[in-house]
Every structure is written in structure tokens, then in C-alpha cells.
Design an enzyme around this catalytic site. Structure first.
Site, mmCIF file in Angstrom:
data_model
loop_
_atom_site.group_PDB
_atom_site.id
_atom_site.type_symbol
_atom_site.label_atom_id
_atom_site.label_comp_id
_atom_site.label_asym_id
_atom_site.label_seq_id
_atom_site.Cartn_x
_atom_site.Cartn_y
_atom_site.Cartn_z
ATOM 1 N N HIS A 84 0.804 -1.099 0.079
ATOM 2 C CA HIS A 84 0.059 -0.068 -0.139
ATOM 3 C C HIS A 84 0.923 1.129 -0.062
ATOM 4 C CE1 HIS A 84 -4.165 -1.772 1.766
ATOM 5 N NE2 HIS A 84 -3.700 -2.271 0.567
ATOM 6 N N TYR A 94 -9.546 4.342 2.325
ATOM 7 C CA TYR A 94 -10.254 2.984 3.088
ATOM 8 C C TYR A 94 -11.778 3.259 3.069
ATOM 9 C CZ TYR A 94 -5.765 1.041 4.240
ATOM 10 O OH TYR A 94 -4.446 0.333 4.312
ATOM 11 N N GLU A 136 0.744 1.766 8.337
ATOM 12 C CA GLU A 136 1.015 2.692 7.192
ATOM 13 C C GLU A 136 1.728 4.007 7.475
ATOM 14 O OE1 GLU A 136 -2.188 2.252 4.393
ATOM 15 O OE2 GLU A 136 -1.888 0.010 4.164
ATOM 16 N N GLN A 205 5.778 -2.242 -9.718
ATOM 17 C CA GLN A 205 7.067 -2.548 -8.668
ATOM 18 C C GLN A 205 7.854 -3.096 -9.591
ATOM 19 O OE1 GLN A 205 3.882 -3.957 -7.174
ATOM 20 N NE2 GLN A 205 3.537 -1.768 -6.519
#
Length: 254
Positions: A84, A94, A136, A205
Site C-alpha cells: 500500500h 479506505y 502505514e 513494482q
């Protein structure tokens, strides 16, 4: 969560085992239709291949199975929050995810939205969201205070593109001219490109195969066998050139 709500969530475990991917696939379709701005956040390539719905289904099932003691999912929480943060997920997102997930459970399982089951899942989701948001926040704070560090997306310029085995090696430098966080082999960054055809941005990524210093990053983009139109690797290899800009998040390690 009260004991009754815990039991209600646990009672859905058999359904999740059998129909979890159906539920999560429906959820992503619903959410991206109602909130198209999130197409800039979620990797649509992983959506089309089913990779993301399968991953979410496994996570939801594991959470339901361990709803009485979510601390046993510490490793999963670490992995999820790292992913995340690499995508710059924000706390306010969220609520969007939660609303669409609860409606998806109601619609796929054919359960009234005002039912006790949906309320139980609402409390379960809020419990999990609080855990993830807290972890986070700590990660974002750490990244921002690292040497050359930053949180969220940062603009980089492609300074070199060289041939590499099955692909190309891209070298990038921060456009603000400041140093970047050194990284070790095995750590990864997220790179976001623009999908011109659809007018959206897409992240992916890329893992470093060697240590990186504080001046620039270098990563290899490998050609995919059957890339979709949202494939970040395909777009980088075919459309991006030296001098172009990409958005990048700070290095992380799973």
C-alpha cells in the site's frame, strides 16, 4: 466487535472459501466503475489477469478465519501495508474501499445491506482498516525521514536506457536535483507511467538487482509474453525515452 458479530463473520468462511474470487472480482469492478479515479491507483493489468482479485480473496478469507485474533496475521499485515505504501494509498481511500466491499458482500451473497451480517462485516472492516492505516502512517513517516527520503510519489527523469537481457535497463534521477534514498539489492520501487490511450496512470513494482546509491536508480524492465494494454513494462519499453518523466515511490523491502 461484539461476540455475535464475530460469529457472523466466521460463519461466512465457507462461502468465502468457495466464492471468494467471485466476490472480490465483483468488488473491483463495482469500485472502479463507481470511482474511476482509482484506476490511477490500482494496477489494471493485475485486474485483467485476475491476480489482484485472487490476492484479495485470500486476504479476506484469512482475516475472517482469524477474526478473533488478527494479530496472528502480522506477516500478512506487513506485506499488505508495504504494498500500500509503495502505491501511496491514503487513509481516506479506505472509506471508498469499505463502502464498495460491504455493498459487494450484500449484492453477491444476496443479503440485505441493513442486515446484521453486513453490520458485522462493517465493524470487521473498520477494525482492519484502523490497523492498516496505523502501520502505514509509521512507514510513511520512516520513509520521509530517511536519507534522501520521501513519502508518496516523486518525479524522476529517465537519464539512460540500455539494452539488457530480455529487456532494457532504465536509469532515473530525481527531477528536483536532490539526493535519493540508497537501496539494497532485493528492495523495490513503484514506477507510474501514463497510459495515453485511456488517459490514466498505472503503477508497477520493479526490484533492484544490485545496490543503489543516493544519486540515481537503475532497474531492468523485462518484456512480458502476453502484455495487456495496461502493462507498465510494455509501455516503458515501447513508449518511454531518455528525457521522459515517471513518478516513483521510495524503496521498500518485503
Amino acid at each position: 466487535m461484539n461476540p455475535q458479530q464475530i460469529e457472523l463473520v466466521k460463519a461466512t468462511v465457507p462461502v468465502l472459501r468457495e466464492n471468494g474470487v467471485t466476490l472480490t472480482s465483483y468488488f473491483y469492478q463495482r469500485m472502479l466503475k463507481n470511482n474511476p479515479e482509482l484506476k490511477n491507483v490500482f494496477n489494471l493489468d493485475h485486474q485483467s489477469t485476475g491476480r489482484q482479485p485472487r490476492a484479495l480473496a485470500a486476504a479476506v478469507l484469512a482475516y475472517a478465519e482469524n477474526i478473533e485474533n488478527p494479530s496472528v496475521l502480522a506477516k500478512a499485515v506487513e506485506r499488505i501495508t508495504t504494498k500500500h505504501v509503495s502505491l501511496d494509498i491514503e487513509p481516506e481511500q479506505y472509506s471508498i474501499v469499505g463502502e464498495n466491499l460491504l455493498h459487494s458482500i450484500s449484492e453477491v451473497l444476496n443479503v440485505p445491506f441493513e442486515s446484521e451480517l453486513i453490520e458485522a462485516w462493517k465493524q470487521a472492516y473498520l477494525q482492519l482498516a484502523d490497523i492498516l492505516i496505523g502501520v502505514e502512517k509509521q512507514k510513511y513517516d520512516t520513509l520521509a525521514h530517511n536519507e534522501g527520503g520521501w513519502a508518496g510519489w516523486r518525479e524522476f527523469e529517465i537519464t539512460a536506457i540500455e539494452a539488457a537481457e530480455n529487456g532494457k535497463r532504465f536509469s532515473i534521477q530525481a527531477k528536483d536535483g536532490k539526493s535519493v534514498t540508497p537501496a539494497e539489492a532485493g528492495e523495490f520501487i513503484s514506477v507510474k507511467v501514463h497510459v495515453k490511450k485511456h488517459g490514466i496512470d498505472q503503477p508497477q513494482q520493479f526490484t533492484f538487482v544490485e545496490n543503489q546509491d543516493n544519486t540515481h536508480y537503475s532497474f531492468v524492465v523485462t518484456a512480458e509474453e502476453n502484455p495487456t494494454e495496461f502493462s507498465v513494462a510494455k509501455i516503458l519499453l515501447e513508449e518511454y525515452q531518455v528525457g521522459d518523466s515517471v513518478q516513483v515511490t521510495a524503496p521498500l523491502k518485503l
